[in-house]
Enzyme design. Structure first.
Site: not given
Length: 239
Positions: A54, A132, A145, A147
């Site tokens: 991706v 999350s 992570y 951010a």
């Protein structure tokens, strides 16, 4: 059969949360394309595997064109692909920062920039971005992570406005899972898992199927009036 005749794309669909969502969607009648850098860890006649990074913008364009040409539409997009490269900020390298940003944030943009407008043209669709609990509350050693996952919530709220322009019934929502028993957590020492579980109101960690059921709700017509929302599925986590 809440997703009968629907076409769904799930990134990071080879295992873990992605597998749980892909297989649940398939059981509810959807045809699912599970995009992942790895091979599918399962076989399902209603799930097609597709190798995709991706973070590669050109590859995402090629993939979107492929799915739209083969199936004629995408009704559901789940942006689930994600990685971690943890470290305290003072020790975090440029590579650790950039790789997580490229996959977790840029990767969500790379695919949605093509499929979102296609849904808007078709007049309907559901996009589900997997954020999350760390994106909501932060976590020591996970600045990169956190951010990206906070950024995903911002994208969700923006796209809920953009893709609904001119009356299109395109819904965009996020799910923020708490600590869930996927392969990533299987490497965590048991005493830490017990600590995470104790931080929840329910006193346990989540299961992939529980996150998948939340995604099924948002993907289906049961959530026809839900958009721009971040659904926390974390057992009542207290941080």
């Amino acid at each position: 059969m809440r997703l009968e005749n629907k076409v769904a794309v799930v990134t990071g669909g080879a295992r873990g949360l992605g597998q749980a969502m892909a297989e649940l969607f398939a059981s509810e009648g959807a045809l699912v394309v599970a995009a992942d850098m790895g091979d599918l860890a399962y076989e399902n006649p209603r799930v097609e595997g597709y190798k995709l990074n991706v973070a590669d913008a050109d590859a995402c364009k090629t993939f979107a064109d492929y799915v739209l040409e083969k199936y004629g539409k995408v009704d559901i997009l789940v942006n689930n692909a994600g990685i971690t490269r943890d470290g305290l900020t003072r020790k975090m390298t440029d590579d650790m920062w950039n790789l997580v940003i490229d996959v977790n944030l840029k990767g969500v943009f790379n695919l949605t920039r093509h499929i979102g407008p296609a849904m808007q043209t078709a007049g309907s669709g559901s996009i589900i971005n997997i954020s999350s609990v760390v994106g909501e509350y932060g976590n020591i050693g996970q600045a990169n992570y956190a951010a990206t996952k906070a950024g995903v919530i911002g994208l969700t709220k923006t796209w809920a406005k953009e893709f609904a322009m001119k009356g299109a019934q395109v819904r965009v929502n996020a799910i923020s899972p708490g600590y869930t028993m996927t392969d990533i957590l299987k490497t965590v020492p048991q005493e830490l898992l017990d600590k995470f579980a104790a931080q929840t109101m329910l006193g346990r960690l989540g299961q992939p199927e529980e996150i998948a059921k939340a995604a099924l709700f948002l993907a289906s017509d049961d959530a026809s009036y839900v958009t721009g929302h971040n659904l926390s599925v974390n057992g009542g986590m207290r941080l």
